[in-house]
Write a protein that holds these residues in place. Structure first.
Motif, PDB file in Angstrom:
ATOM      1  N   ALA A   1      -5.654   7.224  -4.056  1.00 19.60           N
ATOM      2  CA  ALA A   1      -5.322   5.839  -3.680  1.00 19.60           C
ATOM      3  C   ALA A   1      -6.550   5.130  -3.124  1.00 19.60           C
TER       4      ALA A   1
ATOM      5  N   GLU B   1       0.805  -1.213   0.000  1.00 17.89           N
ATOM      6  CA  GLU B   1       0.000   0.000   0.000  1.00 17.89           C
ATOM      7  C   GLU B   1       0.846   1.274   0.000  1.00 17.89           C
TER       8      GLU B   1
ATOM      9  N   ARG C   1       0.455   3.886  -3.029  1.00 24.82           N
ATOM     10  CA  ARG C   1      -0.039   5.244  -2.770  1.00 24.82           C
ATOM     11  C   ARG C   1       0.927   6.294  -3.324  1.00 24.82           C
TER      12      ARG C   1
END
Length: 107
Positions: free
Chosen positions: A31, A17, A21
């Motif tokens: 995101a 993640e 992002r």
């Protein structure tokens, strides 16, 4: 959390993640848990990533503004910079543009 990037022009890949992002921010996308970079948006996304890579390339710290000076510990010596994280998405975008396919992601 993991982000899975997909295109009909390229193999899927998965990214943590925090890195997804960062790349989505670079290309000007939220995101969100899922999204799309349309064929029409791909040239701007490619240009944004290439510009970010050029900026990072001028930095002596493993080509990453966030790298720690000194590189004393083993983890820092093996640091993965923006260039290495961005290349899968950059290749997917270029392949997708050539075949006129959208790029999508989901968590």
């Amino acid at each position: 959390m993991l982000y899975r990037f997909q295109s009909r022009a390229s193999p899927d890949f998965v990214m943590l993640e925090v890195h997804a992002r960062q790349l989505l921010d670079i290309v000007g996308k939220s995101a969100a848990p899922q999204g799309i970079i349309t064929v029409e948006q791909i040239p701007d996304a490619i240009a944004a990533i290439e510009a970010a890579l050029a900026r990072e390339g001028s930095n002596a710290h493993n080509n990453d503004d966030y790298a720690v000076e000194g590189h004393a510990n083993e983890a820092e010596k093996q640091h993965v910079g923006l260039h290495q994280r961005a290349i899968p998405l950059l290749h997917m975008l270029k392949d997708s543009l050539a075949e006129k396919k959208d790029v999508t992601w989901k968590t």
